[in-house]
Design an enzyme around this catalytic site. Structure first.
Site, mmCIF file in Angstrom:
data_model
loop_
_atom_site.group_PDB
_atom_site.id
_atom_site.type_symbol
_atom_site.label_atom_id
_atom_site.label_comp_id
_atom_site.label_asym_id
_atom_site.label_seq_id
_atom_site.Cartn_x
_atom_site.Cartn_y
_atom_site.Cartn_z
ATOM 1 N N GLU A 163 0.887 -1.123 0.022
ATOM 2 C CA GLU A 163 0.063 -0.069 0.002
ATOM 3 C C GLU A 163 0.727 1.247 0.007
ATOM 4 O OE1 GLU A 163 -2.424 1.709 -0.466
ATOM 5 O OE2 GLU A 163 -4.354 1.029 0.677
ATOM 6 N N ARG A 166 0.985 12.120 -9.506
ATOM 7 C CA ARG A 166 1.571 10.846 -9.050
ATOM 8 C C ARG A 166 3.032 10.730 -9.929
ATOM 9 N NH1 ARG A 166 -2.515 7.429 -7.542
ATOM 10 N NH2 ARG A 166 -4.546 7.755 -8.830
HETATM 11 P P1 IMP Z 1 -7.719 4.903 4.175
HETATM 12 O O1 IMP Z 1 -8.820 4.029 3.463
HETATM 13 O O2 IMP Z 1 -8.456 5.954 4.895
HETATM 14 O O3 IMP Z 1 -6.642 4.338 4.967
HETATM 15 O O4 IMP Z 1 -6.832 5.601 2.760
HETATM 16 C C1 IMP Z 1 -6.168 5.010 2.161
HETATM 17 C C2 IMP Z 1 -6.174 5.211 0.482
HETATM 18 O O5 IMP Z 1 -6.668 6.620 0.683
HETATM 19 C C3 IMP Z 1 -4.557 5.223 0.158
HETATM 20 O O6 IMP Z 1 -4.469 4.016 -0.485
HETATM 21 C C4 IMP Z 1 -4.757 6.398 -0.847
HETATM 22 O O7 IMP Z 1 -5.068 6.075 -2.062
HETATM 23 C C5 IMP Z 1 -5.703 7.560 -0.281
HETATM 24 N N1 IMP Z 1 -5.055 8.386 0.499
HETATM 25 C C6 IMP Z 1 -5.204 8.420 1.883
HETATM 26 N N2 IMP Z 1 -4.511 9.651 2.287
HETATM 27 C C7 IMP Z 1 -3.793 10.282 1.199
HETATM 28 C C8 IMP Z 1 -3.324 11.407 0.985
HETATM 29 O O8 IMP Z 1 -2.874 12.193 1.877
HETATM 30 N N3 IMP Z 1 -2.786 11.582 -0.195
HETATM 31 C C9 IMP Z 1 -3.284 10.789 -1.273
HETATM 32 N N4 IMP Z 1 -4.017 9.693 -1.193
HETATM 33 C C10 IMP Z 1 -4.520 9.397 0.232
#
Ligand code: IMP
Length: 316
Positions: free
Chosen positions: A228, A295
């Protein structure tokens, strides 16, 4: 002291290391200045020690650097060698004694406060000008941490052949670099890719979409390592892991994440392998996007208001 001369600060023993190990490091008297030294590569990727000394093992160097970094005494990318040690060496000998940084203590903690890192030294497309509030993690630090993570993985997966599952799209550069290191260590692995999304703009929707791409047969009854980019709330992984457990009955399932945000609430899912913990900001770069932009940078930045407000359709 003229303005051309670098400033040299001495550091008292902060590491608790046996002075026998510590003294040679101090002997080099890390100096810092704003310009890279003329003969040596910029001091971001590896610590180069002159002359090589038996007690300056990579482990001691890594501990020493890790302490300096965490204490914020010296921003890593501005450390360079003392004039004295620099003068007696050439660029060629620099290459021979690059120190292995794979023994870093993980996760590396990126502090809350601003580090003095220069966005202007980074490479990025000109259309991103003004879109970064600040540089959070330079590419050389990312490279060191990916190397250290790979070392942990090699040790833990020794004798097995895990399937590395890249969580697209954000983890793609991390995945690629991790695989490179595993190959260098002759650690066998298979690869799979899965597409998951839960974010709209800068916030998680909580609605996790697993868009597929994964060959379930290929991961059946295997050691799965999910790769991840970042754990924020942990929502994505808290959906994905049970999904894979149910569909693939793996022998084991673990997570390697490059980044983990430090939030007031605990994440819904933890990772066994974490590269950095970072303050709670929306970050971009090195695979991480904001509405599909950014990206394509090697470093990781905090997005600026201008970046958030930018209309990406104007680029096409
Ligand atoms: P979670 O489900 O809240 O843990 O978020 C995980 C996913 O959200 C990651 O795989 C990213 O794709 C996206 N994400 C979370 N925080 C960020 C950030 O600060 N910048 C860009 N993408 C993020």
């Amino acid at each position: 002291m003229s303005s051309e001369e670098p400033r040299t600060d001495r550091v008292s023993n902060p590491t608790g290391l046996d002075p026998r190990y510590y003294t040679p490091l101090l002997f080099f008297v890390l100096s810092y200045n704003t310009r890279p030294p003329p003969l040596l590569p910029r001091f971001t990727n590896n610590l180069t020690l002159y002359p090589p000394c038996p007690s300056t093992t990579s482990e001691n160097v890594a501990r020493f650097l890790s302490h300096l970094k965490n204490s914020n005494l010296f921003p890593l990318n501005t450390m360079c060698l003392s004039e004295q040690s620099r003068a007696s060496n050439t660029a060629n000998s620099a290459d021979k004694h690059m120190t292995d940084m794979s023994d870093l203590d993980l996760p590396v903690v990126i502090p809350e406060e601003t580090r003095s890192l220069e966005v202007s030294q980074c490479l990025y497309p000109k259309e991103y000008e003004g879109h970064f509030d600040r540089l959070l993690i330079p590419k050389d630090e990312i490279a060191q941490v990916v190397q250290a993570l790979a070392k942990q993985l090699c040790s833990d997966y020794q004798g097995t052949r895990p399937v590395l599952v890249c969580v697209l799209k954000g983890a793609s550069p991390f995945f690629q670099h991790l695989c490179d290191h595993l190959m260098q260590q002759k650690q066998g692995f298979d690869t799979e890719f899965i597409r998951v999304s839960s974010y709209e703009g800068t916030s998680s929707t909580g609605n996790v979409q697993v868009a597929g791409g994964l060959n379930l047969q290929h991961v059946q009854n295997r050691h799965i390592l999910l790769v991840e980019d970042i754990i924020d709330t942990g929502t994505t992984l808290s959906h994905l892991i049970p999904h894979l457990q149910e569909q693939a009955s793996p022998k084991s399932i673990q997570v390697a994440t490059l980044l983990k945000k430090r939030l007031p609430e605990p994440a819904k899912c933890e990772a066994k392998y974490v590269g950095f913990t970072i303050p709670n900001h929306f970050i971009i770069g090195y695979g991480l996007d904001y509405n599909e932009l950014y990206r394509d940078t090697q470093d990781i930045f905090i997005i600026s208001k201008e970046g958030i407000d930018f209309d990406a359709t104007t680029l096409n």
